[in-house]
Design a protein around this motif. Sequence first.
Motif, PDB file in Angstrom:
ATOM      1  N   SER A 134       0.826  -1.206   0.000  1.00 30.26           N
ATOM      2  CA  SER A 134       0.000   0.000   0.000  1.00 30.26           C
ATOM      3  C   SER A 134       0.861   1.256   0.000  1.00 30.26           C
ATOM      4  O   SER A 134       0.564   2.234  -0.701  1.00 30.26           O
ATOM      5  CB  SER A 134      -0.919   0.005   1.222  1.00 30.26           C
ATOM      6  OG  SER A 134      -1.673   1.196   1.291  1.00 30.26           O
ATOM      7  N   ARG A 146      -5.900  -0.872  -8.267  1.00 37.73           N
ATOM      8  CA  ARG A 146      -7.085  -0.927  -7.400  1.00 37.73           C
ATOM      9  C   ARG A 146      -6.963  -2.001  -6.329  1.00 37.73           C
ATOM     10  O   ARG A 146      -7.444  -1.835  -5.208  1.00 37.73           O
ATOM     11  CB  ARG A 146      -8.325  -1.176  -8.244  1.00 37.73           C
ATOM     12  CG  ARG A 146      -8.725   0.006  -9.120  1.00 37.73           C
ATOM     13  CD  ARG A 146     -10.065  -0.235  -9.792  1.00 37.73           C
ATOM     14  NE  ARG A 146     -10.486   0.931 -10.567  1.00 37.73           N
ATOM     15  CZ  ARG A 146     -11.626   1.004 -11.238  1.00 37.73           C
ATOM     16  NH1 ARG A 146     -12.470  -0.040 -11.214  1.00 37.73           N
ATOM     17  NH2 ARG A 146     -11.939   2.090 -11.907  1.00 37.73           N
ATOM     18  N   THR A 149      -5.173  -0.555  -3.246  1.00 35.20           N
ATOM     19  CA  THR A 149      -5.666   0.611  -2.519  1.00 35.20           C
ATOM     20  C   THR A 149      -5.964   0.216  -1.069  1.00 35.20           C
ATOM     21  O   THR A 149      -6.203  -0.954  -0.762  1.00 35.20           O
ATOM     22  CB  THR A 149      -6.934   1.166  -3.172  1.00 35.20           C
ATOM     23  OG1 THR A 149      -7.931   0.132  -3.221  1.00 35.20           O
ATOM     24  CG2 THR A 149      -6.645   1.657  -4.584  1.00 35.20           C
ATOM     25  N   LYS A 150      -5.957   1.200  -0.190  1.00 41.66           N
ATOM     26  CA  LYS A 150      -6.125   0.921   1.242  1.00 41.66           C
ATOM     27  C   LYS A 150      -7.461   0.236   1.527  1.00 41.66           C
ATOM     28  O   LYS A 150      -7.534  -0.683   2.356  1.00 41.66           O
ATOM     29  CB  LYS A 150      -6.014   2.222   2.039  1.00 41.66           C
ATOM     30  CG  LYS A 150      -4.612   2.817   2.041  1.00 41.66           C
ATOM     31  CD  LYS A 150      -4.559   4.081   2.879  1.00 41.66           C
ATOM     32  CE  LYS A 150      -3.157   4.668   2.869  1.00 41.66           C
ATOM     33  NZ  LYS A 150      -3.069   5.923   3.667  1.00 41.66           N
ATOM     34  N   GLU A 151      -8.522   0.689   0.856  1.00 41.02           N
ATOM     35  CA  GLU A 151      -9.849   0.136   1.121  1.00 41.02           C
ATOM     36  C   GLU A 151      -9.911  -1.354   0.764  1.00 41.02           C
ATOM     37  O   GLU A 151     -10.431  -2.167   1.541  1.00 41.02           O
ATOM     38  CB  GLU A 151     -10.911   0.904   0.332  1.00 41.02           C
ATOM     39  CG  GLU A 151     -11.069   2.361   0.730  1.00 41.02           C
ATOM     40  CD  GLU A 151      -9.996   3.265   0.156  1.00 41.02           C
ATOM     41  OE1 GLU A 151      -9.900   4.424   0.603  1.00 41.02           O
ATOM     42  OE2 GLU A 151      -9.239   2.788  -0.725  1.00 41.02           O
ATOM     43  N   ILE A 154      -7.669  -3.437   3.201  1.00 46.89           N
ATOM     44  CA  ILE A 154      -8.315  -3.596   4.510  1.00 46.89           C
ATOM     45  C   ILE A 154      -9.404  -4.660   4.436  1.00 46.89           C
ATOM     46  O   ILE A 154      -9.533  -5.513   5.323  1.00 46.89           O
ATOM     47  CB  ILE A 154      -8.886  -2.250   4.990  1.00 46.89           C
ATOM     48  CG1 ILE A 154      -7.749  -1.290   5.354  1.00 46.89           C
ATOM     49  CG2 ILE A 154      -9.811  -2.450   6.192  1.00 46.89           C
ATOM     50  CD1 ILE A 154      -8.221   0.110   5.695  1.00 46.89           C
ATOM     51  N   LEU A 155     -10.199  -4.632   3.359  1.00 45.56           N
ATOM     52  CA  LEU A 155     -11.261  -5.622   3.191  1.00 45.56           C
ATOM     53  C   LEU A 155     -10.689  -7.034   3.089  1.00 45.56           C
ATOM     54  O   LEU A 155     -11.196  -7.963   3.748  1.00 45.56           O
ATOM     55  CB  LEU A 155     -12.076  -5.285   1.941  1.00 45.56           C
ATOM     56  CG  LEU A 155     -13.196  -6.271   1.583  1.00 45.56           C
ATOM     57  CD1 LEU A 155     -14.236  -6.318   2.694  1.00 45.56           C
ATOM     58  CD2 LEU A 155     -13.845  -5.887   0.253  1.00 45.56           C
TER      59      LEU A 155
END
Length: 335
Positions: A134, A146, A149-151, A154-155
């Motif tokens: 990240s 994509r 990405t952080k989101e 995290i998921l």
Amino acid sequence: SHLARPSMQSAGDHKTVTAVLGIRLTDQDEVGIAGCILFGAMLLWTMVNILRSMSLASFLRGFVLKVQGDATLVRIAFFASTLLCAALELPRYFVLASGEVYAGTGSNHAQKAAYSCHLTASIFFFASFTMILSAWNSLLVFNEMRLLTKEVLILVNVVFALLSAVNIVFLNVSPGTLSTYFVHPMYTTLCATEALKNVVYSLCALLCMRRIGAYQELAKAHALDADAVKLSRALYKLKVSLLVCSICFLLRLVMLVLKVCSLEDWFIVEDPITLFTMKWFALSDLIPRGVPLAVFLQLMRMPFRSRIRSRRTSASQQAIEQTSMRTPDNVRTRG
């Protein structure tokens, strides 16, 4: 029986004795000692890096972290995650060095607890890796991926953590042994998820490495610039590190497939490698887990000279700012 087959293999190898400095060690003892040395060293190395990330004054005031921006916060979070990973790997190797047959036919709560720690360590190991991905992905401003990405990261971390937690609960509440758990669909699902995760993010690391190569070529074009030369060297180290990590993750993938196929008796010919031996643990756990951890720590480590230089630079900048604030109207001139 089918469930007892892996434990019978490990029991046979457990009786293989090697004399080291006059001490008779079994194959399993060697695995336990090697794992304790490896992850014990990682634990100490990480603790040193955590202490270096903290100011001495804050340390003396009660371990209060002096966070200077997001970069320092991410570094400390990374070291904390790596510290937990190394610490949680140790119980498994303590049990291996204790002399009990690994994944034997008898129910052993100590082995279940140690393997639960190993599954928990996998959560923090993946978290450390994704923090690095990240951080470097954010530098590729116009070429961000994509999946990095952080989101999304995290998921993925949350899903993997929940699946590992379900496996930990199932392992400890079920009446069977480790051998029984290893042939259960729950464990097969976890292995498949880890394998898929390793493949996807190994490819992401390789793709990220390719994009970094473009920045490296750009830095080489400005070879006369000292900062560009340093950047080119740093990018080269990053590319090599990502390549090594990808190879280790793919090795882990191959060993997981071999383990499941061996436990499920899917091989038509003789198993290519005997489970739970020194060779097995080296290829399945020690190398795929130990080498990337060392690479992670090396990437996130800030050299002592660089810290001193950065502190001097910041101190100089503060002095310049204080001097610039003294306008001629506020300065009393003589005569």
